[in-house]
Design an enzyme around this catalytic site. Sequence first.
Site, PDB file in Angstrom:
ATOM      1  NE  ARG A 178      -2.665   1.069   3.591  1.00  0.00           N
ATOM      2  CZ  ARG A 178      -3.574   1.178   4.573  1.00  0.00           C
ATOM      3  NH1 ARG A 178      -4.857   1.398   4.265  1.00  0.00           N
ATOM      4  NH2 ARG A 178      -3.225   1.020   5.830  1.00  0.00           N
TER       5      ARG A 178
ATOM      6  CG  ASP B 205      -4.407   2.466  11.294  1.00  0.00           C
ATOM      7  OD1 ASP B 205      -5.366   3.142  11.714  1.00  0.00           O
ATOM      8  OD2 ASP B 205      -4.508   1.668  10.343  1.00  0.00           O
TER       9      ASP B 205
END
Length: 541
Positions: free
Chosen positions: A166, A449
């Site tokens: 990603r 996160d």
Amino acid sequence: MNGDMNGPPRVTVTGPVEGRHNTVTTDAAMSFVAELHRAVSDRRRDLLAARSARQLHLDAGEQPGFLPHTEDVRWGTWRVAPAPNDLADRRCEITGPTDRKMVINALNSGARVFMADFEDSNSPTWHNMVDGQLNLMDAIRRRIDFTNVAGKEYTLDAEVATLMVRPRGWHLDERNVTVDGEAISAGIFDFGLFMFHNAAELIDRDSGPYFYLPKLESHVEARLWNDVFVLAQDRLGIPQGTIRATVLIETILAAFEMDEILYELRDHSAGLNAGRWDYIFSVIKKFRNRPEAVLPERNQITMTVPFMRAYTELLVATCHRRGAHALGGMAAFIPSRRDEAINQTAFTKVREDKERESHDGCDGTWVAHPDLVPLATEVFDAVLGDRSNQLDHTREDVHVTAEDLLNFEVAGGSVTEVGVRTNVDVAIQYLASWLRGDGAAAIYNLMEDAATAEISRSQVWQWVRNGVETSDGTLIDATYIGRIADEETGRIAAEIGQTAYDEGRFAEARQLFEQVALADDFPEFLTLPAYEILERVEVER
């Protein structure tokens, strides 16, 4: 931009390149990423400006909906390219940052796929970004190992997960690299380096360069990625369609354009994923000034509330109609090594979540910790059996309207002092971790996160802006938030000691939290001002 735009790009790397990192930022590699950046720089800038313009319309009361000018795409009978063999079965995927130990453990976890994350679970220090690329280069060539301080050695098993990467989103820059005097797109930097060093090697190993694309808000943004893919494959001399990409549907606007996003990427598509945490953040951000869109505290926004249920069902139905994989959301629980009661309660919730996803038709799901891989795999095994996926589960029963996607009612939803305090506490702890260079922080047995931190701070901003009161009648204003922040940071300092508190960047994190949670104008992403601090500290070092 400066420089001769008809000549070769002028590339400047200002970050330190030490040891084996020089094998990552070679002249040839940097020329490649610079060419990609230059080819799309103006369009990327225009698309980011279009996001800002769209926000003004939303602030003025515009309701988003399905696009009238793309009806032919939505009603067409087209399908995406079939999945390559090593992406046919994705029943359990694990995600995490690209540090060396994590890469080994994730590839060995038993999950079908490991998404190596340069984005939300990664703090974008220059060292992290370049070292992560080196770690992936080593892992692909099966030369990666790691020894911890206790002398424990980590190496790859014979069978490992399929690798996906990603890159960072369109909105982020990598300021340690400039092209023609302009900071390079962070996503192009991450994607381009990985492609340049690994595409041919992956093909030789019967795999390919596979990606996850974050934060897209429209099919036009997906088209830009597709054009980058075409150019990269052409320059590297590999067949068109070798790249495959799964798009995270993690913004409310992208939810109205799932068909169109798949269509733009149809030769390179590997499906869609329900990025639940960023999706919640997106709802708050896009409708931040609307009292009717004020959400309760985050633990009450489950996948069964109306707008979350509508979006995930639409995702499965859309993907399967097009022959594309539909991936469920993240189980962020981190098992406790000391309290089995916590684990049992959490495992029950994770199982229920994964059973709902599998019965809804998802082809796989995400977990954040290796200990959850067996549970998630078992749940999907029960539905899939010997099949690789359930693309044949087309969900003809799903009929989602724009009103369904915009139904933000949460029955019995409330905001308590505990909920406010948790948001303040978690956001400050996460930001401190991020500023220390760790973008995946285990806090209260959850893997936090940037996406979960965004929910925490944006909820505080939304509650303050809209004059929300807690369930006991206390007005949530800047003074109230400041008092809670004082209390929570004081508690942390008392628990870990003042020296550890100072060295742990908690004072800076608290200031940053107030900047992104209490500003008059909503900061679009907390990582933007956080990166300013991160960059300054790296320069000082």
